[in-house]
Write a protein that holds these residues in place. Structure first.
Motif, PDB file in Angstrom:
ATOM      1  N   SER A 114      18.792 -10.772  73.066  1.00  0.00           N
ATOM      2  CA  SER A 114      19.832 -11.374  72.237  1.00  0.00           C
ATOM      3  C   SER A 114      21.208 -10.876  72.651  1.00  0.00           C
ATOM      4  N   ALA A 163      24.017 -13.269  74.191  1.00  0.00           N
ATOM      5  CA  ALA A 163      25.295 -13.380  73.495  1.00  0.00           C
ATOM      6  C   ALA A 163      26.456 -12.989  74.404  1.00  0.00           C
ATOM      7  N   LEU A 175      28.266 -16.294  74.175  1.00  0.00           N
ATOM      8  CA  LEU A 175      29.020 -16.304  72.920  1.00  0.00           C
ATOM      9  C   LEU A 175      30.488 -16.055  73.219  1.00  0.00           C
ATOM     10  N   LEU A 230      22.229  -7.406  63.397  1.00  0.00           N
ATOM     11  CA  LEU A 230      23.486  -7.906  63.935  1.00  0.00           C
ATOM     12  C   LEU A 230      23.301  -8.489  65.332  1.00  0.00           C
ATOM     13  N   THR A 232      21.443 -11.792  65.061  1.00  0.00           N
ATOM     14  CA  THR A 232      22.322 -12.827  64.510  1.00  0.00           C
ATOM     15  C   THR A 232      23.350 -13.269  65.545  1.00  0.00           C
ATOM     16  N   SER A 233      23.827 -12.335  66.355  1.00  0.00           N
ATOM     17  CA  SER A 233      24.768 -12.690  67.423  1.00  0.00           C
ATOM     18  C   SER A 233      24.100 -13.618  68.428  1.00  0.00           C
ATOM     19  N   LEU A 240      32.614 -17.949  68.494  1.00  0.00           N
ATOM     20  CA  LEU A 240      33.082 -17.473  67.201  1.00  0.00           C
ATOM     21  C   LEU A 240      34.551 -17.863  67.069  1.00  0.00           C
ATOM     22  N   ILE A 282      34.122 -14.885  62.926  1.00  0.00           N
ATOM     23  CA  ILE A 282      33.961 -13.547  63.489  1.00  0.00           C
ATOM     24  C   ILE A 282      33.730 -12.517  62.382  1.00  0.00           C
ATOM     25  N   ALA A 316      29.981 -10.388  60.866  1.00  0.00           N
ATOM     26  CA  ALA A 316      29.476  -9.018  60.984  1.00  0.00           C
ATOM     27  C   ALA A 316      29.739  -8.248  59.701  1.00  0.00           C
TER      28      ALA A 316
END
Length: 877
Positions: free
Chosen positions: A37, A41, A45, A314, A317-318, A328, A333, A336
């Motif tokens: 993840s 990310a 991301l 976290l 989820t990211s 984001l 953002i 978190a």
């Protein structure tokens, strides 16, 4: 409720039993998933900090803005460089220098535009004077032709003082400037030269007058930077390049003020200010959170396990955010912060229930299974209601919060899954010592009456709560939304201070509106109607750049050119005379003054001449005491102060004598393209007549202008309509969230009374928090309104935990003595400590956010642990 709770407990027990057999495997697989993840990310991301995208592009004012930018793209995302000094010649020099340097920086700057600058305005500037002003100037210059001719032959200190001396003594020489003010400025130059200070006499101001529009001492440069919205600070590189050039210019022109502002700079400074303030807050937050977790959990290992679980959640989820959305924004953002605030709630509930069961001397494995069985249903219900609240933000027009709702809503379920699976595995694998916690828990932190207060004094609590709610509802009618983002920015930053200063002046306000017209007649008609409005100072179109009465003005200019231009094409530069000649001319100039004072002691010039005579005596005395080299330096400085600007002024004037007719076709391209595009769309720029620092003035300006031009756009509309859209989106989302929460509670609880009691802390907190914005003059704004989802989640969660414990009593005589109440208290306290430090940061937006959050969380603690038990106790009786 019991049936659904039993089904959920049964499922969770089987889940816990199965997973606890292989804790190492579970943790290893979770770590691998977290690693993937994080990797995904990091590569997918991005950060989209384009603030224009946080609201739906389908909103009408967004469409208006889009049409404007498509028609005139050069007006989007500009840096405004404000250049100002006390004389127009120096401002022009600095402007030209900056323009040249900015145009060389092609890597970070797309385009450079300097309003009113360039060969066109140098040549045609006189045409933009009123006819009477031009006629007056021509008459003055006609009479001053001998003065100009003499200086053209001898552009030196000798030539200047000789002809001014003649004007003083004989009063037959006409000067292009009023003599009395000129004498005072010569006196300043003498004093400056004697003290080795810098002073320049502005011949443009002397000839044309200081109030002319052509002689602005404050000028602007519009830069279009190259922005990278994949960076957290998209304007960082371009602004760094701009600031390097400006800093270099400040060393070349130390007496010129140069400041940066504009929306790009404002947003960049905002991000930097927020980052710095957040760093300050983070230091205190981490310390406070660790302390609160340790006090609540009484175990370093348990604290580390809790933080590990939060970090895993976290990361996962990211990864989901990268997979589902890919970026984001400046709102999402915050997921978190929301995740930690709600996720820590679940972990503390399970950890404290596990500790409580260990206190009852249950074996470790049994305690873990029972903790999952007893806490699982309540945190599952919390996850359902909280995620429903977040998902309700998805359909709103507030795209930033909509994406936040997706990420946080899914993040809640990730947190639930990690809490019910990985947390028990970690607690089993790492043997947590609960002995010290057992003693503290059993003895209690407060006297017995504290735990029994809500039940023993239930009537007092209920009536007090009702009174506060009624008062709060009354105050809610006075709540307001501050739509001006300037109020959330650091008032001491250069960009904000400069922007606010510009807003105070009608002629320089950057908060203008823009209307579009499809043809000439429509543009002129709209402009005419807009100019009639009281809130409008001016409405400018491209036709305002076509000077009026050109035929008459060109005739005056032609006559003037016969006087000045036939024998003079370029005014000569200064030339330096010998020290002896300059000393001689100073003595002669002093004699001319003495003659005038003797012949006309009561003349209009006598006062200025007396002062100048005294200063000349001191200056000459000082010269006589200096070496030859020092004398030359002082005399050169005096000549520079008096004549440095004259050649540029005369050359500009001579160039203006070559003016020709101005039409739309002869306007410079960089000007005309900002007012009339290739598709024939005309732009009308509407400037305000009032200070738009005042919210009332801004609202009236937008409202009145849009009655004439319904699709008018630009910053004032964006500020106002963005605020309206945000308020509307949150109203829609909160109603939807409340409906979703009620629906979930009714389905799960199957009791309207219990659902109402669970919602009690949430509703009371919401009402009183809103009322506090009125009492403390901390209105809702773009920053602090983001805390509402967090308060919704925590408010309903606390109510669920307390009601679940009340409906499933064990041996406790008071719910406040249970691990459930302690978990609610410490989880809310942890969230409070993690965010309340923002209230003490210098950034106004973060400070308002922290202040409102602190109030909301304190109210949540009180309403959940005192008000709810009091009302629930009544229900039990």
């Amino acid at each position: 409720m019991k049936k659904s709770t039993e089904v959920c407990s049964h499922f969770l027990v089987h889940l816990a039993n199965g997973l606890q057999r292989y804790p190492k495997t579970l943790i290893l697989l979770t770590c691998l998933l977290c690693g993937w993840s994080l990797f995904y990310a990091a590569g997918h991301l991005g950060i989209d900090t384009d603030t224009t995208k946080i609201l739906s592009e389908k909103l009408s004012f967004q469409q208006d803005r889009k049409r404007f930018i498509e028609a005139f793209p050069q007006e989007d995302q500009a840096i405004l460089v404000v250049v100002e000094t006390n004389m127009p010649e120096q401002t022009t020099k600095a402007l030209d220098y900056l323009g040249t340097q900015f145009r060389k920086e092609k890597k970070q700057i797309e385009s450079v535009y300097i309003p009113g600058a360039g060969d066109f305005f140098d040549r045609h500037g006189l045409l933009y004077l009123d006819l009477d002003e031009l006629d007056e100037l021509a008459s003055k210059l006609d009479e001053a032709q001998p003065f100009i001719g003499s200086l053209a032959d001898d552009n030196s200190l000798n030539g200047l003082l000789s002809i001014i001396g003649q004007a003083i003594s004989q009063e037959i020489v006409e000067l292009p400037a009023d003599l009395n003010p000129l004498l005072n400025k010569i006196r300043r130059a003498v004093n400056a030269a004697g003290e080795a200070k810098t002073y320049r006499l502005s011949w443009q101001q002397e000839m044309l007058g200081e109030d002319r529009d052509l002689l602005r001492t404050q000028r602007f440069i519009l830069l279009k930077p190259k922005l990278d919205f994949n960076e957290l600070v998209p304007a960082e590189k371009s602004l760094a390049a701009v600031r390097v050039i400006v800093d270099e210019a400040k060393t070349v022109f130390p007496d010129v003020s140069m400041h940066l502002t504009g929306e790009v700079v404002l947003e960049h400074d905002e991000l930097i200010s927020v980052t710095r303030s957040a760093e300050i807050a983070l230091i205190f937050s981490v310390t406070l959170v660790f302390m609160v977790l340790y006090i609540g959990l009484r175990s370093i290992r348990m604290v580390l396990v809790t933080l590990t679980v939060l970090l895993m959640g976290l990361l996962l989820t990211s990864g989901f955010a990268a997979l589902a959305i890919g970026h984001l924004n400046i709102i999402s953002i915050a997921f978190a912060v929301l995740y930690i605030g709600i996720g820590v709630d679940y972990t503390i509930q399970l950890c404290l229930r596990y500790r409580e069961l260990r206190q009852n001397e249950l074996p470790r494995s049994q305690a873990l299974r029972d903790a999952v069985r007893k806490v699982g249903p309540s945190i599952t219900l919390c996850a359902l209601t909280t995620s429903a609240a977040f998902f309700s933000f998805i359909p709103t027009a507030y795209k930033g919060v909509s994406e936040l709702g997706i990420i946080s809503g899914v993040g809640i379920f990730i947190s639930l899954l990690i809490t019910l699976t990985v947390l028990p595995a970690l607690l089993k694998l790492f043997r947590v010592d609960t002995s010290s916690a057992i003693t503290v828990a059993s003895e209690g932190m407060f006297p017995d009456w504290v735990y029994r207060f809500p039940m023993r004094h239930a009537s007092v609590v209920r009536w007090t709560s009702a009174a506060l709610v009624l008062a709060g509802l009354g105050l809610l009618t006075q709540t307001r939304f501050d739509f001006n983002p300037l109020n959330l920015r650091d008032p001491d930053s250069e960009s904000v201070a400069t922007f606010r200063e510009l807003l105070k002046t009608k002629d320089t306000s950057p908060m203008t509106l823009t209307a579009l017209a499809k043809n000439k007649d429509e543009a002129l008609d709209k402009a005419r109607k807009l100019k009639r409005l009281e809130v409008v100072e001016n409405a400018i179109t491209i036709f305002d750049y076509i000077p009026e009465k050109q035929k008459a003005k060109l005739a005056i200019i032609e006559d003037l050119s016969l006087v000045l231009g036939l024998h003079l094409t370029t005014f000569p530069p200064m030339h330096h005379d010998t020290v002896e000649n300059n000393m001689e001319v100073l003595d002669e100039f002093k004699q001319d003054i003495d003659e005038h004072l003797e012949d006309q002691p009561d003349s209009e010039l006598s006062g200025a001449l007396h002062l100048l005579r005294e200063d000349l005596d001191q200056f000459i005395a000082k010269l006589q005491s200096e070496s030859e080299q020092a004398k030359k330096a002082m005399l050169d400085k005096l000549q520079f102060s008096l004549l440095d600007t004259l050649p540029a002024t005369m050359n500009l004037l001579l160039k203006g004598l070559t003016a020709g007719p101005v039409t739309i076709d002869t306007l410079p391209e960089d000007l005309s393209e900002r007012w009339l595009n290739k598709d024939g769309i005309y732009r009308i720029m509407i400037s305000p007549s009032r200070d738009l620092n005042e919210a009332k003035n801004l609202r009236e300006f937008v409202t009145e202008v849009r009655k004439v031009a319904p699709h008018a756009t630009d910053l004032p509309v964006i500020y106002l309509e963005s605020g309206n859209a945000v308020v509307g989106a949150f109203q829609q989302a909160l109603v939807s969230a409340l409906a979703a929460i009620i629906l979930v509670l009714l389905i799960i609880q199957r009791s309207f009374k219990d659902a109402l009691l669970i919602l009690l802390p949430l509703m009371m907190t919401a009402i009183l928090t809103g009322a506090s914005t009125v009492v403390m003059n901390n209105p809702f704004n773009f920053a602090n309104i983001i805390i509402i989802p967090l308060l919704f989640g925590l408010g309903v969660d606390g109510g669920i935990y307390i009601m679940y414990r009340l409906r499933n009593p064990e041996r406790e005589q008071s719910v406040l003595r249970t691990s459930t109440a302690r978990a609610v208290f410490f989880s809310l306290l942890t969230t409070l400590c993690s965010l309340v430090s923002m209230a003490f940061t210098p950034h106004p937006g973060l400070a308002s956010m922290g202040q409102l959050l602190a109030i909301g969380l304190i109210l949540t603690i009180v309403c959940t642990l005192i008000v709810l038990p009091a009302f629930a106790y009544k229900a039990e009786r």
